[in-house]
Scaffold this motif. Structure first.
Motif, short mmCIF file in Angstrom:
data_model
loop_
_atom_site.label_atom_id
_atom_site.label_comp_id
_atom_site.label_asym_id
_atom_site.label_seq_id
_atom_site.Cartn_x
_atom_site.Cartn_y
_atom_site.Cartn_z
N LEU A 11 0.86 -1.19 0.00
CA LEU A 11 0.00 0.00 0.00
C LEU A 11 0.89 1.24 0.00
O LEU A 11 1.51 1.59 1.02
CB LEU A 11 -0.91 0.01 1.24
N THR A 12 0.95 1.85 -1.15
CA THR A 12 1.81 3.04 -1.27
C THR A 12 1.14 4.27 -0.70
O THR A 12 -0.07 4.30 -0.43
CB THR A 12 2.16 3.27 -2.75
N ARG A 13 1.94 5.33 -0.57
CA ARG A 13 1.41 6.59 -0.05
C ARG A 13 0.40 7.21 -1.00
O ARG A 13 -0.61 7.76 -0.58
CB ARG A 13 2.58 7.56 0.17
N THR A 14 0.61 7.08 -2.25
CA THR A 14 -0.32 7.61 -3.25
C THR A 14 -1.66 6.93 -3.16
O THR A 14 -2.72 7.57 -3.24
CB THR A 14 0.27 7.45 -4.66
N ARG A 15 -1.61 5.60 -2.98
CA ARG A 15 -2.85 4.83 -2.88
C ARG A 15 -3.63 5.23 -1.61
O ARG A 15 -4.86 5.33 -1.64
CB ARG A 15 -2.54 3.34 -2.86
N GLN A 16 -2.91 5.47 -0.53
CA GLN A 16 -3.57 5.90 0.71
C GLN A 16 -4.29 7.24 0.50
O GLN A 16 -5.41 7.43 0.97
CB GLN A 16 -2.53 6.03 1.83
N ASP A 17 -3.64 8.16 -0.20
CA ASP A 17 -4.28 9.45 -0.45
C ASP A 17 -5.52 9.30 -1.30
O ASP A 17 -6.55 9.97 -1.07
CB ASP A 17 -3.29 10.39 -1.15
N GLU A 18 -5.45 8.39 -2.29
CA GLU A 18 -6.63 8.17 -3.14
C GLU A 18 -7.79 7.59 -2.34
O GLU A 18 -8.94 7.99 -2.52
CB GLU A 18 -6.27 7.23 -4.29
N ILE A 19 -7.48 6.63 -1.45
CA ILE A 19 -8.54 6.04 -0.63
C ILE A 19 -9.16 7.09 0.30
O ILE A 19 -10.37 7.15 0.49
CB ILE A 19 -7.98 4.84 0.17
N GLU A 20 -8.31 7.94 0.91
CA GLU A 20 -8.82 8.98 1.80
C GLU A 20 -9.71 9.97 1.06
O GLU A 20 -10.77 10.37 1.54
CB GLU A 20 -7.66 9.71 2.47
N ARG A 21 -9.27 10.38 -0.15
CA ARG A 21 -10.09 11.33 -0.92
C ARG A 21 -11.43 10.71 -1.30
O ARG A 21 -12.47 11.37 -1.25
CB ARG A 21 -9.33 11.76 -2.17
N ALA A 22 -11.41 9.45 -1.68
CA ALA A 22 -12.66 8.78 -2.05
C ALA A 22 -13.58 8.66 -0.85
O ALA A 22 -14.81 8.85 -0.96
CB ALA A 22 -12.35 7.39 -2.63
N LEU A 23 -13.01 8.37 0.33
CA LEU A 23 -13.82 8.24 1.53
C LEU A 23 -14.43 9.59 1.94
O LEU A 23 -15.62 9.68 2.25
CB LEU A 23 -12.97 7.68 2.68
N PHE A 24 -13.60 10.63 1.89
CA PHE A 24 -14.11 11.95 2.24
C PHE A 24 -15.17 12.43 1.24
O PHE A 24 -16.14 13.08 1.60
CB PHE A 24 -12.96 12.96 2.30
N ALA A 25 -14.96 12.11 -0.03
CA ALA A 25 -15.94 12.48 -1.04
C ALA A 25 -17.27 11.78 -0.80
O ALA A 25 -18.36 12.36 -0.96
CB ALA A 25 -15.42 12.17 -2.44
N GLU A 26 -17.21 10.52 -0.40
CA GLU A 26 -18.43 9.76 -0.11
C GLU A 26 -19.15 10.34 1.10
O GLU A 26 -20.38 10.47 1.10
CB GLU A 26 -18.07 8.30 0.13
N ILE A 27 -18.36 10.71 2.13
CA ILE A 27 -18.98 11.31 3.33
C ILE A 27 -19.62 12.64 2.98
O ILE A 27 -20.73 12.97 3.43
CB ILE A 27 -17.92 11.47 4.44
N ALA A 28 -18.92 13.45 2.19
CA ALA A 28 -19.45 14.75 1.80
C ALA A 28 -20.72 14.60 0.98
O ALA A 28 -21.67 15.38 1.11
CB ALA A 28 -18.40 15.54 1.03
N GLU A 29 -20.75 13.57 0.13
CA GLU A 29 -21.94 13.33 -0.68
C GLU A 29 -23.13 12.96 0.19
O GLU A 29 -24.27 13.35 -0.08
CB GLU A 29 -21.65 12.22 -1.69
N GLU A 30 -22.85 12.20 1.25
CA GLU A 30 -23.93 11.81 2.15
C GLU A 30 -24.40 12.99 3.01
O GLU A 30 -25.58 13.10 3.35
CB GLU A 30 -23.47 10.67 3.07
N GLU A 31 -23.47 13.90 3.37
CA GLU A 31 -23.82 15.03 4.21
C GLU A 31 -24.44 16.19 3.45
O GLU A 31 -25.04 17.08 4.07
CB GLU A 31 -22.56 15.54 4.95
N ARG A 32 -24.30 16.21 2.13
CA ARG A 32 -24.79 17.35 1.37
C ARG A 32 -26.29 17.57 1.51
O ARG A 32 -26.73 18.70 1.73
CB ARG A 32 -24.40 17.18 -0.12
N PRO A 33 -27.13 16.54 1.42
CA PRO A 33 -28.57 16.79 1.61
C PRO A 33 -28.89 17.33 3.00
O PRO A 33 -29.74 18.22 3.15
CB PRO A 33 -29.19 15.42 1.37
#
Length: 347
Positions: A11-33
């Motif tokens: 698990l590289t550092r780049t992959r960790q950043d991608e997973i974190e961005r995807a997770l935060f994007a999913e949380i933001a999508e859920e919180e937007r409504p």
């Protein structure tokens, strides 16, 4: 295949950043409504608060106007009578004519006396400027006595003993015959500069008519009771008749005193004249903290009363506006539900 045979990729550092961005994007999508709903509620709350504040402000502006109109109507009428007021103000500068002139006084007096059956109580107030207010007040008192009246009260303020220093102000109240009121007010020009004259005429015809009718009825009752006393056969009848006669006589005397007071007010007009030195500025000095609190409290009550009157005036309009808004919202919901059902059927 055992657990030892499974090899996980690094698990590289780049992959960790991608997973974190995807997770935060999913949380933001859920919180937007939810966030949008909170924003809408906040905006709706501010809109309601602004509307309420606007209503209060409008009521504050309308209240004094409506209250003043009601107050003026209430002041212009009395129980069973009517009050008319005449106000004449002299502009600055000695020798200028008063607005309306003394002819208006004469016309109004003629109108009041032409209908002999009307009973009118006339009162007047005047503001006069004279070099020596005390001397002017004395002359006014002499003039009232010469016309058949008298001085009711006299107050001279600010004058120093012995007549030294600057003369003080004066306030005098006199009673003059109603028939000479016009001439008496016109003669004030000889004593100084008349700045304002206010005349009020209160029609008390209804009160005096009712009073005279009650007096006549009581006089008849008293005469009958006296006849019963003279014809009474027993002591008990005499005592009962005398007790009733005493009550009727007391009521009759009270009504006669009221009638005399009315007659005096009709026959003798009350004139109050404030006399000051020309050019003297009137300075209003505060009387202390308590006076300030009292004045502020009175102003608060007046303001609140004006707001209440304004709200009462706006209440019917607000009710109509609320009904219109409710109808519009219902129509919008019906249209949205139809559109939603049409979209579902089309899909």
């Amino acid at each position: 295949m055992t657990g030892d045979d499974i090899v996980l990729p690094t698990l590289t550092r780049t992959r960790q950043d991608e997973i974190e961005r995807a997770l935060f994007a999913e949380i933001a999508e859920e919180e937007r409504p939810r966030r949008g709903e909170r924003d809408r509620r906040r905006r709706r709350g501010w809109a309601y608060a602004g509307a309420a504040a606007a209503v209060v402000v409008i009521a504050g502006f309308l209240g004094p106007a409506l209250g003043g109109g009601v107050g003026s109507d209430g002041a212009s009428s009395s129980a069973g009578g009517a009050t008319s007021e005449e106000s004449i103000t002299r502009p600055d500068g000695e020798g200028t004519e008063m607005s309306g002139g003394t002819q208006d006084f004469e016309d109004s007096d003629a109108a009041a006396t032409s209908a002999g059956e009307r009973v009118v109580v006339a009162r007047a107030e005047a503001r006069l400027e004279a070099g020596d207010p005390g001397a002017a007040a004395e002359k006014i008192g002499d003039g009232s006595q010469a016309s058949g009246g008298y001085v009711e009260s006299l107050n001279v303020t600010g004058a120093r003993p012995g007549g030294t220093g600057e003369p003080g102000d004066a306030r005098i109240t006199v009673r003059v015959p109603a028939s000479t009121l016009t001439r008496f007010l016109r003669d004030l020009d000889e004593l100084g500069t008349v700045r304002a004259i206010d005349i009020s005429r209160n029609d008390v015809t209804a009160e005096t008519t009712d009073l005279r009718a009650r007096i006549t009825a009581l006089e008849t009752s008293v005469e009958r009771l006296r006849g019963l006393i003279s014809a009474a056969a027993t002591t008990a009848d005499v005592l009962a008749s005398e007790d009733a006669l005493a009550q009727r006589q007391a009521e009759l005397d009270s009504l006669r005193a009221q009638e005399k007071a009315f007659s005096d007010d009709v026959a003798m007009s009350t004139v109050t004249i404030s006399i000051s030195v020309p050019g003297r500025a009137v300075a209003a000095e505060p009387e202390g903290f308590g006076d300030g609190v009292s004045t502020g409290w009175s102003a608060l009550l007046v303001t609140l009363n004006g707001v209440v009157i304004g709200l009462g005036f706006l209440l019917p309009w607000l009710a109509v506006a609320a009904v219109v808004i409710l109808v519009v919202r219902v129509v919008r919901r019906v249209r949205r539900s139809r559109r939603a059902s049409g979209t579902t059927d089309g899909s």
